[in-house]
Design a protein around this motif. Structure first.
Motif, mmCIF file in Angstrom:
data_model
loop_
_atom_site.group_PDB
_atom_site.id
_atom_site.type_symbol
_atom_site.label_atom_id
_atom_site.label_comp_id
_atom_site.label_asym_id
_atom_site.label_seq_id
_atom_site.Cartn_x
_atom_site.Cartn_y
_atom_site.Cartn_z
ATOM 1 N N TRP B 42 -0.806 -5.737 -21.497
ATOM 2 C CA TRP B 42 -1.805 -6.374 -20.657
ATOM 3 C C TRP B 42 -1.985 -5.661 -19.320
ATOM 4 N N HIS B 43 -0.901 -5.229 -18.745
ATOM 5 C CA HIS B 43 -0.973 -4.576 -17.440
ATOM 6 C C HIS B 43 -1.620 -3.203 -17.508
ATOM 7 N N LEU B 44 -1.742 -2.684 -18.715
ATOM 8 C CA LEU B 44 -2.393 -1.381 -18.846
ATOM 9 C C LEU B 44 -3.868 -1.514 -19.161
ATOM 10 N N LYS B 45 -4.364 -2.735 -19.231
ATOM 11 C CA LYS B 45 -5.700 -2.898 -19.799
ATOM 12 C C LYS B 45 -6.799 -2.237 -18.976
ATOM 13 N N ASP B 46 -6.647 -2.167 -17.653
ATOM 14 C CA ASP B 46 -7.736 -1.647 -16.836
ATOM 15 C C ASP B 46 -7.617 -0.167 -16.498
ATOM 16 N N GLU B 47 -6.397 0.288 -16.327
ATOM 17 C CA GLU B 47 -6.215 1.665 -15.892
ATOM 18 C C GLU B 47 -4.809 2.112 -16.246
ATOM 19 N N PRO B 48 -4.614 3.425 -16.300
ATOM 20 C CA PRO B 48 -3.278 3.927 -16.589
ATOM 21 C C PRO B 48 -2.340 3.510 -15.472
ATOM 22 N N VAL B 49 -1.116 3.233 -15.827
ATOM 23 C CA VAL B 49 -0.140 2.820 -14.828
ATOM 24 C C VAL B 49 1.113 3.664 -14.999
ATOM 25 N N ARG B 50 1.727 3.979 -13.886
ATOM 26 C CA ARG B 50 2.926 4.805 -13.926
ATOM 27 C C ARG B 50 4.142 3.949 -14.194
ATOM 28 N N PHE B 51 5.149 4.607 -14.689
ATOM 29 C CA PHE B 51 6.344 3.889 -15.128
ATOM 30 C C PHE B 51 6.928 2.965 -14.067
ATOM 31 N N ASN B 52 7.264 3.532 -12.932
ATOM 32 C CA ASN B 52 7.908 2.696 -11.928
ATOM 33 C C ASN B 52 6.992 1.606 -11.404
ATOM 34 N N ASP B 53 5.698 1.866 -11.412
ATOM 35 C CA ASP B 53 4.779 0.817 -10.979
ATOM 36 C C ASP B 53 4.809 -0.352 -11.953
ATOM 37 N N LEU B 54 4.927 -0.039 -13.213
ATOM 38 C CA LEU B 54 5.026 -1.111 -14.212
ATOM 39 C C LEU B 54 6.268 -1.960 -13.976
ATOM 40 N N THR B 55 7.374 -1.280 -13.734
ATOM 41 C CA THR B 55 8.601 -2.064 -13.524
ATOM 42 C C THR B 55 8.474 -2.927 -12.272
ATOM 43 N N ARG B 56 7.705 -2.465 -11.299
ATOM 44 C CA ARG B 56 7.529 -3.291 -10.110
ATOM 45 C C ARG B 56 6.597 -4.467 -10.388
ATOM 46 N N MET B 57 5.590 -4.187 -11.221
ATOM 47 C CA MET B 57 4.626 -5.256 -11.513
ATOM 48 C C MET B 57 5.237 -6.369 -12.339
ATOM 49 N N ILE B 58 6.052 -5.979 -13.279
ATOM 50 C CA ILE B 58 6.649 -6.966 -14.158
ATOM 51 C C ILE B 58 8.040 -7.260 -13.635
ATOM 52 N N GLY B 59 8.067 -8.184 -12.694
ATOM 53 C CA GLY B 59 9.263 -8.382 -11.898
ATOM 54 C C GLY B 59 10.526 -8.652 -12.691
ATOM 55 N N GLY B 60 10.443 -9.500 -13.712
ATOM 56 C CA GLY B 60 11.651 -9.944 -14.377
ATOM 57 C C GLY B 60 12.280 -8.962 -15.348
ATOM 58 N N ALA B 61 11.591 -7.906 -15.663
ATOM 59 C CA ALA B 61 12.099 -7.018 -16.713
ATOM 60 C C ALA B 61 12.792 -5.798 -16.136
ATOM 61 N N SER B 62 13.849 -5.391 -16.797
ATOM 62 C CA SER B 62 14.584 -4.211 -16.335
ATOM 63 C C SER B 62 13.881 -2.945 -16.797
ATOM 64 N N LYS B 63 14.267 -1.828 -16.194
ATOM 65 C CA LYS B 63 13.708 -0.547 -16.602
ATOM 66 C C LYS B 63 13.956 -0.279 -18.074
ATOM 67 N N LYS B 64 15.127 -0.672 -18.521
ATOM 68 C CA LYS B 64 15.443 -0.428 -19.923
ATOM 69 C C LYS B 64 14.440 -1.135 -20.828
ATOM 70 N N MET B 65 14.129 -2.401 -20.492
ATOM 71 C CA MET B 65 13.176 -3.146 -21.304
ATOM 72 C C MET B 65 11.814 -2.493 -21.273
ATOM 73 N N ILE B 66 11.362 -2.148 -20.075
ATOM 74 C CA ILE B 66 10.042 -1.529 -19.958
ATOM 75 C C ILE B 66 10.014 -0.263 -20.799
ATOM 76 N N SER B 67 11.064 0.517 -20.660
ATOM 77 C CA SER B 67 11.130 1.762 -21.403
ATOM 78 C C SER B 67 11.075 1.513 -22.906
ATOM 79 N N GLU B 68 11.824 0.530 -23.358
ATOM 80 C CA GLU B 68 11.816 0.210 -24.790
ATOM 81 C C GLU B 68 10.455 -0.262 -25.256
ATOM 82 N N ARG B 69 9.851 -1.139 -24.463
ATOM 83 C CA ARG B 69 8.553 -1.673 -24.859
ATOM 84 C C ARG B 69 7.495 -0.592 -24.896
ATOM 85 N N LEU B 70 7.565 0.321 -23.929
ATOM 86 C CA LEU B 70 6.597 1.402 -23.913
ATOM 87 C C LEU B 70 6.744 2.266 -25.164
ATOM 88 N N LYS B 71 7.974 2.567 -25.523
ATOM 89 C CA LYS B 71 8.193 3.374 -26.731
ATOM 90 C C LYS B 71 7.695 2.643 -27.961
#
Lengths: 120, 120
Positions: B42-71
DNA sequence: CGGCAAGGTTACCAAAAGTATACTAGTTGC
DNA sequence: GCAACTAGTATACTTTTGGTAACCTTGCCG
């Protein structure tokens, strides 16, 4: 869900409106997302179904799972439990009007995965 | 998904077209259903987003989770990873046309849970 | 009486999912 | 040199799921 990241005059980045725990999407997934949950609700869409019939219809799931999912769905008011005065006593589960509102997105999901996901 | 139960002349019940493992709904949930998966897409729907920005946007999730979900999303062709030739090097994730087809049902889900689920 | 169907419950276990914290390696600005 | 940025990995741990199998009660049929 309009989260964005801003950089201040010192180059430090901060998230604005970060999406903490309960985004709407996350909350919805908690309700409909568990294994078999969607399937159980889906199988009730046309008519009330009895417990053991459900377990027969949803081949891969155990009674325990069906039982858990039914309680879960009932606790969210999406289905109702109804005791039938048959001999031997029976129980049927029926979808509520509230539950019917969820069928739209389940159906979207179904269409999406049928058209987009590899047949596999 | 037209499963039903029939009773034979001896009163024995059998499931017809029982829904074994991979109903469309179940398969869809496997792809979009994990914790944070929907939010990331959902957070990517409008424009490309960088990795660390995603982790900042999705407050509750760890980098590991974001990384896994992206993969995970990338492996299903719903997003693309793109290396930016900036200094320092950056990586942006962007939604693919295929990924955009999933936004419809995520949006249905979002609307549903906003209107039906208790604010909580 | 034995066995079966109904509608579950219980105990137990394995595996998956998620969390938390630290750490890498390279770059840039102060 | 220190701190903060980039994009992740690594490790360890806890929690949550999901699944199997056995068991239970009531009532009916033969």
């Amino acid at each position: 869900m309009k989260a964005r990241v801003e950089t201040d005059e010192l180059g430090r980045k901060t998230a604005i409106e970060a999406c903490a725990e309960p985004c709407a999407i996350e909350r919805g997934m908690r309700v409909l997302g568990g294994k078999w949950t969607g399937s159980v609700l889906w199988h009730l869409k046309d008519e009330p179904v009895r417990f053991n019939d459900l377990t027969r219809m949803i081949g891969g799931a155990s009674k325990k799972m069906i039982s858990e999912r039914l309680k879960h769905l009932e606790s969210h008011g999406l289905i109702e439990r109804e005791v039938l005065e048959t001999r031997p006593l029976g129980v049927a589960y029926r979808i509520t009007p509230r539950g019917e509102t969820a069928l739209r997105c389940l159906d979207e999901l179904r269409q999406w995965s049928e058209s987009v996901l590899p047949q596999h």
